[in-house]
Design a protein around this motif. Structure first.
Motif, PDB file in Angstrom:
ATOM      1  N   LEU A 109     113.875  57.801  -1.263  1.00 49.41           N
ATOM      2  CA  LEU A 109     113.130  56.553  -1.163  1.00 49.41           C
ATOM      3  C   LEU A 109     112.315  56.280  -2.417  1.00 49.41           C
ATOM      4  CD1 LEU A 109     111.950  56.785   2.549  1.00 49.41           C
ATOM      5  CD2 LEU A 109     113.557  55.105   1.607  1.00 49.41           C
ATOM      6  N   MET A 110     111.840  57.331  -3.065  1.00 49.83           N
ATOM      7  CA  MET A 110     111.050  57.164  -4.294  1.00 49.83           C
ATOM      8  C   MET A 110     111.927  56.644  -5.432  1.00 49.83           C
ATOM      9  SD  MET A 110     107.889  57.988  -3.652  1.00 49.83           S
ATOM     10  CE  MET A 110     107.044  58.524  -5.111  1.00 49.83           C
ATOM     11  N   ASP A 111     113.238  56.926  -5.377  1.00 53.59           N
ATOM     12  CA  ASP A 111     114.143  56.450  -6.426  1.00 53.59           C
ATOM     13  C   ASP A 111     114.419  54.953  -6.303  1.00 53.59           C
ATOM     14  OD1 ASP A 111     114.386  58.890  -7.635  1.00 53.59           O
ATOM     15  OD2 ASP A 111     116.234  59.456  -6.587  1.00 53.59           O
ATOM     16  N   LYS A 138     107.368  51.830   0.952  1.00 52.23           N
ATOM     17  CA  LYS A 138     106.075  52.488   1.131  1.00 52.23           C
ATOM     18  C   LYS A 138     105.822  52.913   2.574  1.00 52.23           C
ATOM     19  CE  LYS A 138     101.114  52.007   0.306  1.00 52.23           C
ATOM     20  NZ  LYS A 138     100.904  53.245   0.963  1.00 52.23           N
ATOM     21  N   THR A 139     106.106  52.068   3.537  1.00 56.97           N
ATOM     22  CA  THR A 139     105.866  52.398   4.943  1.00 56.97           C
ATOM     23  C   THR A 139     106.677  53.621   5.347  1.00 56.97           C
ATOM     24  OG1 THR A 139     105.420  50.088   5.449  1.00 56.97           O
ATOM     25  CG2 THR A 139     105.965  51.520   7.304  1.00 56.97           C
ATOM     26  N   TYR A 140     107.948  53.645   4.934  1.00 53.91           N
ATOM     27  CA  TYR A 140     108.805  54.780   5.264  1.00 53.91           C
ATOM     28  C   TYR A 140     108.334  56.044   4.561  1.00 53.91           C
ATOM     29  CZ  TYR A 140     111.909  51.204   7.082  1.00 53.91           C
ATOM     30  OH  TYR A 140     112.434  50.165   7.793  1.00 53.91           O
ATOM     31  N   ILE A 141     107.969  55.912   3.299  1.00 51.12           N
ATOM     32  CA  ILE A 141     107.490  57.064   2.523  1.00 51.12           C
ATOM     33  C   ILE A 141     106.221  57.620   3.153  1.00 51.12           C
ATOM     34  CG2 ILE A 141     106.514  57.799   0.307  1.00 51.12           C
ATOM     35  CD1 ILE A 141     108.465  55.738  -1.019  1.00 51.12           C
ATOM     36  N   ASP A 142     105.282  56.749   3.526  1.00 47.61           N
ATOM     37  CA  ASP A 142     104.029  57.195   4.145  1.00 47.61           C
ATOM     38  C   ASP A 142     104.299  57.915   5.467  1.00 47.61           C
ATOM     39  OD1 ASP A 142     102.685  56.082   2.028  1.00 47.61           O
ATOM     40  OD2 ASP A 142     101.934  54.338   3.149  1.00 47.61           O
TER      41      ASP A 142
END
Length: 124
Positions: free
Chosen positions: A31-33, A40-44
């Motif tokens: 997801l960061m790539d 952001k919501t998924y990463i958090d």
């Protein structure tokens, strides 16, 4: 709640947690790539999941590290065991603030003492 886990089951759970943590880390990296603002919501959420899983894995590790099969409190409690009071070989020992420790024990309670009717009671 108390759940008795032998070494094999503990190892399986720790292994599953470690694999899931690795998977979450890979998901975060993917997801960061991409578009980080969009993701952001998924990463958090994944970051929080990773922290929770790691805390659980750390808790198991601490319990294993602190376990002493020759704990003198457990041995003393086992010396006083009876048919109505049993102490497992892996009983939890929790040192108290006073000189001493609490030792996890099994206490036998009859159906009569608990006020539980049995099938035999119902048939009478």
């Amino acid at each position: 709640m108390w759940i008795n886990l032998d070494d094999q089951r503990m190892t399986l759970i720790e292994s599953a947690l470690a694999r899931r943590i690795s998977g979450v880390k890979r998901d975060i990296e993917r997801l960061m790539d991409g578009n980080q603002a969009l993701n952001k919501t998924y990463i958090d959420g994944l970051t929080e999941t990773q922290k929770e899983l790691q805390a659980a894995l750390d808790h198991f590790g601490e319990a294993r590290k602190d376990f002493d099969p020759a704990d003198p409190y457990r041995a003393a409690a086992q010396g006083g065991a009876t048919d109505e009071l049993e102490i497992d070989d892996d009983a939890i020992v929790s040192p108290g603030s006073d000189p001493g420790a609490w030792v996890h024990a099994w206490v036998w309670v009859t159906n009569d003492d608990a006020g539980v009717e049995t099938k035999e009671d119902e048939d009478d």
